[in-house]
Motif scaffolding. Structure first.
Motif, PDB file in Angstrom:
ATOM      1  N   ILE A  45      66.826  27.399 -10.011  1.00 17.91           N
ATOM      2  CA  ILE A  45      67.403  26.183 -10.573  1.00 17.91           C
ATOM      3  C   ILE A  45      66.853  25.973 -11.988  1.00 17.91           C
ATOM      4  N   GLY A  46      67.668  25.391 -12.855  1.00 17.00           N
ATOM      5  CA  GLY A  46      67.224  25.092 -14.199  1.00 17.00           C
ATOM      6  C   GLY A  46      66.227  23.949 -14.209  1.00 17.00           C
ATOM      7  N   LEU A  47      65.381  23.905 -15.225  1.00 17.15           N
ATOM      8  CA  LEU A  47      64.355  22.875 -15.298  1.00 17.15           C
ATOM      9  C   LEU A  47      64.955  21.476 -15.404  1.00 17.15           C
ATOM     10  N   ASP A  48      66.199  21.386 -15.863  1.00 17.47           N
ATOM     11  CA  ASP A  48      66.898  20.100 -15.916  1.00 17.47           C
ATOM     12  C   ASP A  48      67.754  19.870 -14.686  1.00 17.47           C
ATOM     13  N   GLY A  49      67.595  20.706 -13.662  1.00 12.48           N
ATOM     14  CA  GLY A  49      68.366  20.570 -12.435  1.00 12.48           C
ATOM     15  C   GLY A  49      69.721  21.241 -12.468  1.00 12.48           C
ATOM     16  N   SER A  50      70.010  21.974 -13.545  1.00 15.77           N
ATOM     17  CA  SER A  50      71.319  22.596 -13.702  1.00 15.77           C
ATOM     18  C   SER A  50      71.369  23.978 -13.067  1.00 15.77           C
ATOM     19  N   LYS A  51      72.575  24.422 -12.771  1.00 19.15           N
ATOM     20  CA  LYS A  51      72.880  25.766 -12.298  1.00 19.15           C
ATOM     21  C   LYS A  51      72.043  26.209 -11.093  1.00 19.15           C
ATOM     22  N   PRO A  52      71.971  25.370 -10.051  1.00 17.43           N
ATOM     23  CA  PRO A  52      71.259  25.833  -8.847  1.00 17.43           C
ATOM     24  C   PRO A  52      72.057  26.926  -8.155  1.00 17.43           C
ATOM     25  N   ARG A  53      71.379  27.932  -7.643  1.00 16.79           N
ATOM     26  CA  ARG A  53      72.078  29.004  -6.939  1.00 16.79           C
ATOM     27  C   ARG A  53      71.158  29.682  -5.935  1.00 16.79           C
ATOM     28  N   VAL A  54      71.762  30.197  -4.889  1.00 12.39           N
ATOM     29  CA  VAL A  54      71.031  30.986  -3.907  1.00 12.39           C
ATOM     30  C   VAL A  54      70.969  32.421  -4.409  1.00 12.39           C
ATOM     31  N   LEU A  55      69.758  32.898  -4.648  1.00 15.17           N
ATOM     32  CA  LEU A  55      69.594  34.249  -5.175  1.00 15.17           C
ATOM     33  C   LEU A  55      69.552  35.286  -4.059  1.00 15.17           C
ATOM     34  N   TYR A  56      68.880  34.941  -2.967  1.00 16.80           N
ATOM     35  CA  TYR A  56      68.701  35.905  -1.883  1.00 16.80           C
ATOM     36  C   TYR A  56      68.790  35.181  -0.554  1.00 16.80           C
ATOM     37  N   ASN A  57      69.564  35.737   0.383  1.00 13.07           N
ATOM     38  CA  ASN A  57      69.780  35.114   1.678  1.00 13.07           C
ATOM     39  C   ASN A  57      70.084  36.211   2.698  1.00 13.07           C
ATOM     40  N   ASN A  58      69.238  36.335   3.697  1.00 10.99           N
ATOM     41  CA  ASN A  58      69.442  37.358   4.718  1.00 10.99           C
ATOM     42  C   ASN A  58      69.092  36.772   6.087  1.00 10.99           C
ATOM     43  N   LYS A  59      70.080  36.654   6.964  1.00 11.10           N
ATOM     44  CA  LYS A  59      69.878  36.034   8.268  1.00 11.10           C
ATOM     45  C   LYS A  59      68.971  36.848   9.176  1.00 11.10           C
ATOM     46  N   GLU A  60      68.710  38.088   8.813  1.00 10.58           N
ATOM     47  CA  GLU A  60      67.837  38.928   9.634  1.00 10.58           C
ATOM     48  C   GLU A  60      66.365  38.680   9.348  1.00 10.58           C
ATOM     49  N   ASN A  61      66.066  37.845   8.341  1.00  8.32           N
ATOM     50  CA  ASN A  61      64.672  37.583   7.979  1.00  8.32           C
ATOM     51  C   ASN A  61      64.104  36.405   8.763  1.00  8.32           C
ATOM     52  N   TYR A  62      62.842  36.534   9.094  1.00  7.09           N
ATOM     53  CA  TYR A  62      62.091  35.447   9.718  1.00  7.09           C
ATOM     54  C   TYR A  62      61.387  34.604   8.669  1.00  7.09           C
ATOM     55  N   ASN A  63      60.952  35.246   7.593  1.00  8.51           N
ATOM     56  CA  ASN A  63      60.212  34.510   6.563  1.00  8.51           C
ATOM     57  C   ASN A  63      60.399  35.182   5.217  1.00  8.51           C
ATOM     58  N   VAL A  64      60.387  34.360   4.144  1.00 11.69           N
ATOM     59  CA  VAL A  64      60.452  34.828   2.768  1.00 11.69           C
ATOM     60  C   VAL A  64      59.411  34.070   1.958  1.00 11.69           C
ATOM     61  N   ALA A  65      58.661  34.764   1.128  1.00 19.11           N
ATOM     62  CA  ALA A  65      57.673  34.126   0.257  1.00 19.11           C
ATOM     63  C   ALA A  65      57.854  34.631  -1.164  1.00 19.11           C
ATOM     64  N   THR A  66      57.976  33.706  -2.119  1.00 18.59           N
ATOM     65  CA  THR A  66      58.148  34.037  -3.534  1.00 18.59           C
ATOM     66  C   THR A  66      56.798  34.024  -4.230  1.00 18.59           C
ATOM     67  N   TYR A  67      56.529  35.040  -5.060  1.00 24.05           N
ATOM     68  CA  TYR A  67      55.210  35.155  -5.672  1.00 24.05           C
ATOM     69  C   TYR A  67      55.206  35.138  -7.200  1.00 24.05           C
ATOM     70  N   ASP A  68      56.161  35.795  -7.839  1.00 24.82           N
ATOM     71  CA  ASP A  68      56.059  35.888  -9.296  1.00 24.82           C
ATOM     72  C   ASP A  68      57.409  36.243  -9.896  1.00 24.82           C
ATOM     73  N   TRP A  69      57.496  36.018 -11.204  1.00 21.21           N
ATOM     74  CA  TRP A  69      58.666  36.359 -12.014  1.00 21.21           C
ATOM     75  C   TRP A  69      58.230  37.455 -12.972  1.00 21.21           C
ATOM     76  N   SER A  70      59.001  38.531 -13.095  1.00 23.85           N
ATOM     77  CA  SER A  70      58.610  39.636 -13.982  1.00 23.85           C
ATOM     78  C   SER A  70      58.533  39.139 -15.426  1.00 23.85           C
ATOM     79  N   PRO A  71      57.679  39.737 -16.256  1.00 26.16           N
ATOM     80  CA  PRO A  71      57.534  39.287 -17.645  1.00 26.16           C
ATOM     81  C   PRO A  71      58.831  39.288 -18.444  1.00 26.16           C
ATOM     82  N   ASP A  72      59.770  40.203 -18.107  1.00 25.73           N
ATOM     83  CA  ASP A  72      61.044  40.243 -18.831  1.00 25.73           C
ATOM     84  C   ASP A  72      62.087  39.285 -18.242  1.00 25.73           C
ATOM     85  N   GLY A  73      61.711  38.566 -17.167  1.00 18.36           N
ATOM     86  CA  GLY A  73      62.601  37.588 -16.572  1.00 18.36           C
ATOM     87  C   GLY A  73      63.735  38.158 -15.752  1.00 18.36           C
TER      88      GLY A  73
END
Length: 256
Positions: A45-73
């Motif tokens: 999501i944008g810092l102003d609340g704009s353009k929210p989107r689901v990036l990754y979604n898999n019903k076979e997963n039990y858990n997802v944890a986000t850790y970092d953003w690559s330096p090139d974005g």
């Protein structure tokens, strides 16, 4: 303050947000999301609340944890556990949500204690990641730190020690910080110096008596962290066993 997500109260929705990370340009946030369908997601999501989107979604997963953003974005560093296993470190494309598995950590299902700790992150040049992992089945004890190339071609033990070691992160000038209780079982900050993407020499004591959890580095090199300070007191009081009422004011057992 501003609210980026607003799912309503628990009566309206059982959804909730998890861990979140800044984009390198400071304009977007990537975060975990637990949906009503019990499908863990990665959202942006944008810092102003704009353009929210689901990036990754898999019903076979039990858990997802986000850790970092690559330096090139361009990529998100995350960890997933399938409902039937395994636990894997993955890279998620910011463009189309496609994933690439970097490493399988554990082939058994629902083994959350095999997850990396709070910190798993890219190196400043974006060519490697560091993560800490337990040497045995105890989530909290005896963790070592690994350095893994993002093409999965090479992994080396960055920190191996009988003590418990956890990732703090990278300084802006490219050196690596971690915490360890190897010195008289007290938590300290240690540093490993890097040159041209490779570690130089043994870890060195950087700061004594560090207790907290890293929030990140500022551009000038300051480390921001938070810590919990709790106090527990013990009291003794005389009660009427029939009515349960106090017969005298409670007194502290421990005075210091």
């Amino acid at each position: 303050k501003q609210r980026l997500t607003n799912k309503g109260n628990w009566e309206k929705s059982g959804e909730y947000a998890g861990s979140s990370r800044w984009s390198p340009d400071g304009k977007q946030i990537v975060y975990d999301w637990s949906s009503n369908e019990e499908t863990p997601q990665i959202r942006i999501i944008g810092l102003d609340g704009s353009k929210p989107r689901v990036l990754y979604n898999n019903k076979e997963n039990y858990n997802v944890a986000t850790y970092d953003w690559s330096p090139d974005g361009k990529q998100i560093l995350a960890c997933i556990t399938g409902k039937k296993g395994p636990t894997q470190i993955i890279l998620v494309s910011v463009t189309d949500g496609s994933i690439r598995v970097l490493k399988t950590l554990d082939k058994r299902a629902l083994k959350d204690h095999y997850y990396p700790n709070d910190r798993m992150c890219f190196s400043p040049d974006g060519l490697n990641i560091v993560y800490d992992i337990p040497k045995n089945n105890d989530y909290f004890l005896d963790r070592d730190i690994k350095l893994l190339s993002i093409d999965s071609s090479q992994e080396i033990p960055l920190v191996e020690h009988p003590a418990n070691d956890s990732v703090l992160g990278w300084t802006p000038d490219g050196n690596f910080l971690f915490t360890s209780n190897r010195r008289n079982n007290t938590w300290d900050t240690w540093v490993i110096h890097f040159s041209h993407g490779k570690p130089i020499g043994a870890p060195k004591l950087f700061r004594q008596n560090y207790v907290g959890s890293a929030a990140g580095f500022s551009q000038n090199g300051s480390l921001y962290f938070f810590k919990n300070e709790t106090e527990t007191d013990v009291f003794i009081a005389e009660l009427d066993p029939t009515t349960g009422k106090l017969l005298a004011p409670a007194k502290k057992v421990i005075s210091r």
